[in-house]
Design an enzyme around this catalytic site. Sequence first.
Site, short mmCIF file in Angstrom:
data_model
loop_
_atom_site.label_atom_id
_atom_site.label_comp_id
_atom_site.label_asym_id
_atom_site.label_seq_id
_atom_site.Cartn_x
_atom_site.Cartn_y
_atom_site.Cartn_z
N TYR A 1 7.96 110.55 27.45
CA TYR A 1 6.75 110.12 26.73
C TYR A 1 5.73 109.57 27.72
O TYR A 1 4.54 109.92 27.67
CB TYR A 1 7.08 109.07 25.66
CG TYR A 1 5.83 108.51 25.02
CD1 TYR A 1 5.02 109.30 24.20
CD2 TYR A 1 5.42 107.20 25.26
CE1 TYR A 1 3.86 108.81 23.64
CE2 TYR A 1 4.25 106.69 24.70
CZ TYR A 1 3.48 107.50 23.89
OH TYR A 1 2.32 107.01 23.34
N ASN B 1 -6.94 112.71 19.52
CA ASN B 1 -6.08 111.61 19.10
C ASN B 1 -4.66 112.06 18.79
O ASN B 1 -3.73 111.25 18.90
CB ASN B 1 -6.69 110.94 17.86
CG ASN B 1 -5.74 109.99 17.19
OD1 ASN B 1 -5.44 108.93 17.71
ND2 ASN B 1 -5.22 110.38 16.03
N PRO C 1 -4.51 102.40 24.41
CA PRO C 1 -4.01 101.22 23.69
C PRO C 1 -2.58 100.86 24.08
O PRO C 1 -1.78 101.73 24.47
CB PRO C 1 -4.07 101.65 22.22
CG PRO C 1 -4.75 102.98 22.19
CD PRO C 1 -4.56 103.57 23.55
N GLY C 2 -2.29 99.59 23.92
CA GLY C 2 -0.92 99.12 23.99
C GLY C 2 -0.27 99.32 22.64
O GLY C 2 -0.46 100.34 21.98
N GLY D 1 -5.33 114.59 14.59
CA GLY D 1 -4.43 113.54 14.11
C GLY D 1 -5.15 112.59 13.17
O GLY D 1 -4.95 111.37 13.20
N ARG E 1 -1.90 118.18 10.27
CA ARG E 1 -0.88 119.10 9.79
C ARG E 1 -0.61 118.96 8.29
O ARG E 1 -0.02 119.84 7.69
CB ARG E 1 0.43 118.88 10.55
CG ARG E 1 0.38 119.31 12.01
CD ARG E 1 1.68 119.04 12.72
NE ARG E 1 1.97 117.62 12.86
CZ ARG E 1 3.08 117.13 13.36
NH1 ARG E 1 4.05 117.94 13.74
NH2 ARG E 1 3.25 115.82 13.48
N ARG E 2 -1.01 117.82 7.71
CA ARG E 2 -0.68 117.54 6.31
C ARG E 2 -1.92 117.72 5.44
O ARG E 2 -2.76 116.82 5.36
CB ARG E 2 -0.10 116.12 6.20
CG ARG E 2 1.24 115.98 6.92
CD ARG E 2 1.72 114.56 7.01
NE ARG E 2 0.98 113.79 8.01
CZ ARG E 2 1.36 112.58 8.44
NH1 ARG E 2 2.45 112.02 7.96
NH2 ARG E 2 0.64 111.94 9.35
#
Length: 251
Positions: A152, A86, A182-183, A10, A35-36
Amino acid sequence: MNNKTALITGATSGIGKATAITFAKNGINLILCGRRQNRLDELQNELNSYCEVTTLNFDVRDKKDVFSKINGLPKSFSEIDILINNAGNAHGLDPFQEGNTDDWEAMIDINVKGLLFVSKAVLPQMLERKSGHIINIGSTAGKEVYPRGNVYCASKYAVDAINQGMRIDLNGKGIRVGAINPGMVETEFSEVRFKGDSEKASKVYQGFTPLQAKDIADIIWFTVTRPAHVNIADLTVMSLDQASSTVVNKK
């Protein structure tokens, strides 16, 4: 940290990209995964002056491609010292009874199975060298379920459990394992969750000061630079304005 190599999934946006930039500026060689391809190329060009960089274009959901690409790395990148798991997404914010099963599959496939596939592909050479560091990017959603978070949250609870299980099973193997949770971080996260509705996504971060991707990258850098006997096993971080998943001081 000289001559260390990190693989980041990621890596084309958000926390992954910020971590890549922080690592590069500190001389860590990079394997950028995403992916990009166009974004991978742009980031590689941006960071080439700081360190050695290569890219792997794959979707973490594709088990065959994950193993093929990682096992096919050139020799100069074959010894991975740091793995940053990530890659992850949220899709939709619906009550369970109205949830989209395609969204559910995407979250489980990316957030859970993708992390498993990449970790399994990277671990053999860490085990052989009895050295390595795996950081799993979790979430406060893996510590506390919130309304409409259902699947999720379940996927991030799974990351929490995998992180603990991995750390236990790899104990004594010379490999550090830990999670950063993380928040609310202002990235493309909400735009993906709301399927490209940028106006709706921007409102998530209005009225308070959220965390930024670089804040998490700095924490990851701190984590990987501790002495070899120190393992930060589980770290949760929120902005000053966020007290829990549902309590945010918005003005």
